[in-house]
Write a protein that holds these residues in place. Structure first.
Motif, PDB file in Angstrom:
ATOM      1  N   THR A  50     -97.205 -60.237  -9.768  1.00  0.00           N
ATOM      2  CA  THR A  50     -96.074 -59.420 -10.213  1.00  0.00           C
ATOM      3  C   THR A  50     -95.614 -59.856 -11.596  1.00  0.00           C
ATOM      4  OG1 THR A  50     -95.354 -59.074  -7.930  1.00  0.00           O
ATOM      5  CG2 THR A  50     -93.715 -58.711  -9.663  1.00  0.00           C
ATOM      6  N   LEU A  51     -95.591 -61.178 -11.830  1.00  0.00           N
ATOM      7  CA  LEU A  51     -95.224 -61.666 -13.162  1.00  0.00           C
ATOM      8  C   LEU A  51     -96.224 -61.193 -14.209  1.00  0.00           C
ATOM      9  CD1 LEU A  51     -94.183 -65.375 -12.389  1.00  0.00           C
ATOM     10  CD2 LEU A  51     -92.772 -63.307 -12.389  1.00  0.00           C
ATOM     11  N   VAL A  52     -97.509 -61.199 -13.850  1.00  0.00           N
ATOM     12  CA  VAL A  52     -98.549 -60.728 -14.778  1.00  0.00           C
ATOM     13  C   VAL A  52     -98.338 -59.250 -15.106  1.00  0.00           C
ATOM     14  CG1 VAL A  52    -101.020 -60.257 -15.019  1.00  0.00           C
ATOM     15  CG2 VAL A  52    -100.252 -62.450 -14.076  1.00  0.00           C
ATOM     16  N   ALA A  53     -98.042 -58.455 -14.071  1.00  0.00           N
ATOM     17  CA  ALA A  53     -97.836 -57.023 -14.280  1.00  0.00           C
ATOM     18  C   ALA A  53     -96.660 -56.771 -15.212  1.00  0.00           C
ATOM     19  CB  ALA A  53     -97.622 -56.323 -12.942  1.00  0.00           C
ATOM     20  N   PHE A  54     -95.559 -57.486 -15.009  1.00  0.00           N
ATOM     21  CA  PHE A  54     -94.394 -57.271 -15.860  1.00  0.00           C
ATOM     22  C   PHE A  54     -94.610 -57.831 -17.262  1.00  0.00           C
ATOM     23  CE2 PHE A  54     -92.067 -55.978 -12.108  1.00  0.00           C
ATOM     24  CZ  PHE A  54     -91.171 -55.061 -12.633  1.00  0.00           C
ATOM     25  N   ALA A  55     -95.363 -58.933 -17.361  1.00  0.00           N
ATOM     26  CA  ALA A  55     -95.655 -59.468 -18.693  1.00  0.00           C
ATOM     27  C   ALA A  55     -96.525 -58.497 -19.481  1.00  0.00           C
ATOM     28  CB  ALA A  55     -96.342 -60.822 -18.573  1.00  0.00           C
ATOM     29  N   ALA A  56     -97.558 -57.937 -18.823  1.00  0.00           N
ATOM     30  CA  ALA A  56     -98.443 -56.985 -19.508  1.00  0.00           C
ATOM     31  C   ALA A  56     -97.689 -55.712 -19.874  1.00  0.00           C
ATOM     32  CB  ALA A  56     -99.642 -56.657 -18.616  1.00  0.00           C
ATOM     33  N   VAL A 244     -84.531 -54.624 -29.351  1.00  0.00           N
ATOM     34  CA  VAL A 244     -85.682 -55.471 -29.018  1.00  0.00           C
ATOM     35  C   VAL A 244     -85.259 -56.610 -28.089  1.00  0.00           C
ATOM     36  CG1 VAL A 244     -87.411 -57.041 -29.975  1.00  0.00           C
ATOM     37  CG2 VAL A 244     -86.908 -54.886 -31.141  1.00  0.00           C
ATOM     38  N   PHE A 245     -84.105 -57.202 -28.350  1.00  0.00           N
ATOM     39  CA  PHE A 245     -83.618 -58.314 -27.535  1.00  0.00           C
ATOM     40  C   PHE A 245     -83.391 -57.884 -26.086  1.00  0.00           C
ATOM     41  CE2 PHE A 245     -79.933 -61.001 -26.126  1.00  0.00           C
ATOM     42  CZ  PHE A 245     -80.628 -62.195 -26.056  1.00  0.00           C
ATOM     43  N   SER A 246     -82.873 -56.685 -25.898  1.00  0.00           N
ATOM     44  CA  SER A 246     -82.593 -56.209 -24.541  1.00  0.00           C
ATOM     45  C   SER A 246     -83.873 -56.028 -23.726  1.00  0.00           C
ATOM     46  CB  SER A 246     -81.806 -54.896 -24.582  1.00  0.00           C
ATOM     47  OG  SER A 246     -82.579 -53.840 -25.127  1.00  0.00           O
ATOM     48  N   VAL A 247     -84.969 -55.622 -24.371  1.00  0.00           N
ATOM     49  CA  VAL A 247     -86.251 -55.478 -23.660  1.00  0.00           C
ATOM     50  C   VAL A 247     -86.719 -56.836 -23.139  1.00  0.00           C
ATOM     51  CG1 VAL A 247     -88.685 -54.852 -23.889  1.00  0.00           C
ATOM     52  CG2 VAL A 247     -86.933 -53.419 -24.930  1.00  0.00           C
ATOM     53  N   GLY A 248     -86.642 -57.867 -23.993  1.00  0.00           N
ATOM     54  CA  GLY A 248     -87.033 -59.202 -23.554  1.00  0.00           C
ATOM     55  C   GLY A 248     -86.190 -59.697 -22.388  1.00  0.00           C
ATOM     56  N   LEU A 249     -84.893 -59.448 -22.436  1.00  0.00           N
ATOM     57  CA  LEU A 249     -84.019 -59.851 -21.336  1.00  0.00           C
ATOM     58  C   LEU A 249     -84.403 -59.161 -20.029  1.00  0.00           C
ATOM     59  CD1 LEU A 249     -80.364 -59.936 -22.758  1.00  0.00           C
ATOM     60  CD2 LEU A 249     -81.759 -61.865 -22.023  1.00  0.00           C
ATOM     61  N   ALA A 250     -84.731 -57.875 -20.110  1.00  0.00           N
ATOM     62  CA  ALA A 250     -85.066 -57.124 -18.899  1.00  0.00           C
ATOM     63  C   ALA A 250     -86.346 -57.631 -18.261  1.00  0.00           C
ATOM     64  CB  ALA A 250     -85.190 -55.636 -19.224  1.00  0.00           C
ATOM     65  N   VAL A 251     -87.360 -57.956 -19.077  1.00  0.00           N
ATOM     66  CA  VAL A 251     -88.617 -58.480 -18.533  1.00  0.00           C
ATOM     67  C   VAL A 251     -88.369 -59.808 -17.831  1.00  0.00           C
ATOM     68  CG1 VAL A 251     -90.909 -59.357 -19.136  1.00  0.00           C
ATOM     69  CG2 VAL A 251     -90.062 -57.279 -20.211  1.00  0.00           C
ATOM     70  N   LEU A 252     -87.583 -60.681 -18.450  1.00  0.00           N
ATOM     71  CA  LEU A 252     -87.252 -61.964 -17.826  1.00  0.00           C
ATOM     72  C   LEU A 252     -86.497 -61.754 -16.506  1.00  0.00           C
ATOM     73  CD1 LEU A 252     -86.162 -64.054 -20.951  1.00  0.00           C
ATOM     74  CD2 LEU A 252     -88.250 -64.320 -19.605  1.00  0.00           C
ATOM     75  N   TRP A 253     -85.606 -60.796 -16.499  1.00  0.00           N
ATOM     76  CA  TRP A 253     -84.826 -60.515 -15.295  1.00  0.00           C
ATOM     77  C   TRP A 253     -85.727 -60.113 -14.133  1.00  0.00           C
ATOM     78  CZ3 TRP A 253     -79.800 -60.577 -13.566  1.00  0.00           C
ATOM     79  CH2 TRP A 253     -79.514 -59.820 -12.435  1.00  0.00           C
ATOM     80  N   TYR A 254     -86.583 -59.134 -14.362  1.00  0.00           N
ATOM     81  CA  TYR A 254     -87.448 -58.654 -13.286  1.00  0.00           C
ATOM     82  C   TYR A 254     -88.388 -59.755 -12.799  1.00  0.00           C
ATOM     83  CZ  TYR A 254     -86.078 -53.747 -13.630  1.00  0.00           C
ATOM     84  OH  TYR A 254     -85.381 -52.570 -13.586  1.00  0.00           O
ATOM     85  N   GLY A 255     -88.906 -60.547 -13.721  1.00  0.00           N
ATOM     86  CA  GLY A 255     -89.801 -61.627 -13.326  1.00  0.00           C
ATOM     87  C   GLY A 255     -89.092 -62.671 -12.482  1.00  0.00           C
ATOM     88  N   ALA A 256     -87.897 -63.065 -12.904  1.00  0.00           N
ATOM     89  CA  ALA A 256     -87.156 -64.101 -12.183  1.00  0.00           C
ATOM     90  C   ALA A 256     -86.741 -63.620 -10.787  1.00  0.00           C
ATOM     91  CB  ALA A 256     -85.925 -64.511 -12.990  1.00  0.00           C
ATOM     92  N   VAL A 257     -86.270 -62.389 -10.686  1.00  0.00           N
ATOM     93  CA  VAL A 257     -85.844 -61.856  -9.392  1.00  0.00           C
ATOM     94  C   VAL A 257     -87.041 -61.735  -8.450  1.00  0.00           C
ATOM     95  CG1 VAL A 257     -84.964 -59.793  -8.233  1.00  0.00           C
ATOM     96  CG2 VAL A 257     -83.793 -60.685 -10.250  1.00  0.00           C
TER      97      VAL A 257
END
Length: 454
Positions: A50-56, A244-257
């Motif tokens: 799941t982390l790979v999918a969200f990172a890609a 751009v900053f908000s996109v990075g925050l969202a990816v981190l959020w989904y990965g952490a959850v």
């Protein structure tokens, strides 16, 4: 085309400061799916998968977001993508891009009017009374429909009376979401287990693609910011930076959850979880109240996403009407509140229809909305490159370095994402329900365009 660079005179109220801009963009991306869909993601792809999918997916969306950031700072006008593509590609392709994006925004709004009663039902099962009918084995009850209608009416009124009110709501509710997420992640850090998170990559690994095709729908929302650029009271460059900053925050959020859920619930039990993220919180904190608290944060996510996409969708409808594609009534601003009131009411009416289809429609809306937004994401980088070539002198407060690399990478990555939805792909849209939604929207768009041409 100089008249497109800045509005000739203020039309909208400029009230959005930095915090409101960030919560608008981040809150749009963090909706209800982090509560409802996390178990599906981990079951299909595994915890690390799941982390790979969200990172890609985040990398692809990141390149696209950079092109948005430059264009939004250069042309801060209501309508965002419609303005950029109209200037670069002409009215035909601009309409295709805008109509696809409008589909994505509308599907999010109607998704939330179904997600809200789904969340409330978890907290108050008694709302399931008076079954009306079933849709693909999902019962549609009177209580379910009424909760969805109440949410739609409240969110419509909040946006009707002005973006200042909508921004205050966005700030408060985004704070609720962040608190709920920190609560879950803290529980995982103290009580979760790495062994519970196995398998790290599910079998077959193709499940990562199943998650990857949902990522664009999870990250759609940063592009709401360009829609409301005329209402931002900040230097133009700050708009690009915050986007751009908000996109990075969202990816981190989904990965952490997602990893927090995987560390709390064994993979074999995820299929039995009704609300995986809430169930994970209850396990981690060893009490049902923890799951209820998490659900309250999830309801906050419904409201922030819903709020943001009413803002974005209504401004897109405004831009289409202003350019002659839709009736002129949608280009009128309320004399007191300075909002495109007719467009807001239209989205509210559509949001009242979707609860009549029950919970089954949720996955259909996620997937079809993802396809639509990826179509739009191909056009914006093309417009970015065309304007770089045709108008190198255009002031660009947020200027992307290596524009050709970023622009072409964004196009290739967006096209690659698009292929994942097409027939023949193992993760393609399902026939008939999902493709019927796409075809109906395309047919309506074709009729709108033909009417405009006549």
């Amino acid at each position: 085309m100089a008249e497109l660079d800045q509005p000739a005179a203020p039309r909208f109220a400029r009230v959005l400061k930095a915090r409101a801009v960030l919560t608008l963009s981040f809150g749009a991306m963090i909706g209800w799916s982090w509560v409802l869909m996390t178990g599906v993601w981990v079951a299909n792809a595994g915890s690390v998968g799941t982390l790979v999918a969200f990172a890609a997916g985040g990398l692809a969306i990141g390149f696209i977001a950079f092109t948005y950031a430059e264009l939004a700072s250069a042309m801060p006008k209501a309508g965002g993508e419609h303005v950029y593509t109209l200037r670069a590609l002409g009215p035909g392709w601009s309409f295709v891009c805008t109509w696809a994006l409008l589909m994505a925004y509308v599907t999010v709004c109607v998704f939330e009017s179904v997600a809200l009663p789904t969340a409330v039902e978890y907290l108050v099962p008694a709302i399931r009374v008076g079954t009306l009918w079933t849709v693909v084995d999902a019962p549609v009850d009177i209580g379910f429909v009424v909760v969805g209608w109440i949410g739609a009416i409240v969110m419509t009124v909040v946006n009707y009376v002005g973006i200042r009110t909508a921004a205050v709501v966005q700030n408060i509710v985004t704070g609720m979401i962040v608190a709920a997420g920190i609560f879950l992640i803290a529980g995982a850090a103290t009580s979760g287990g790495i062994e519970t998170a196995r398998p790290f990559v599910a079998e077959p690994a193709i499940g990562i693609l199943t998650v990857l095709i949902m990522v664009p729908a999870m990250l759609v929302g940063f592009d709401v910011l360009p829609q409301s650029a005329e209402e931002v009271d900040l230097p133009a460059r700050r708009i690009g930076v915050l986007l751009v900053f908000s996109v990075g925050l969202a990816v981190l959020w989904y990965g952490a959850v997602s990893f927090a859920v995987a560390s709390a619930i064994p993979s074999a039990e995820l299929g039995d979880a009704n609300m995986a993220t809430a169930d994970a919180a209850a396990r981690l904190w060893q009490h049902p109240w923890a799951g209820d608290l998490l659900l309250i944060g999830g309801i906050g996510g419904i409201l922030t996403s819903w709020n943001a996409f009413i803002i974005g969708g209504s401004r897109l409808i405004f831009a289409l009407a202003e350019s002659g594609s839709l009736p002129a009534v949608f280009a009128r601003l309320h004399p007191r509140y300075k909002t495109p009131y007719a467009a807001i009411v239209l989205i509210g009416v559509l949001s009242c229809i979707s609860p009549l289809f029950g919970r089954t429609i949720l996955v259909w809306l996620i997937n079809t909305g993802s396809l639509a937004v990826v179509v739009a994401y191909i056009f914006v980088p093309i417009a970015f490159l065309v304007l770089r070539h045709r108008e190198p002198e255009l002031p660009r407060p947020f200027e992307v370095r290596y524009p050709r690399l970023v622009g072409y990478a964004a196009i290739v990555l967006a096209a690659g994402l698009l292929c994942l939805y097409l027939p023949g792909s193992p993760s393609g849209l399902a026939w008939p329900h999902e493709w019927i939604i796409v075809l109906i929207w395309a047919a309506v768009g074709g009729l709108v365009w033909m009417k405009r041409q006549r």
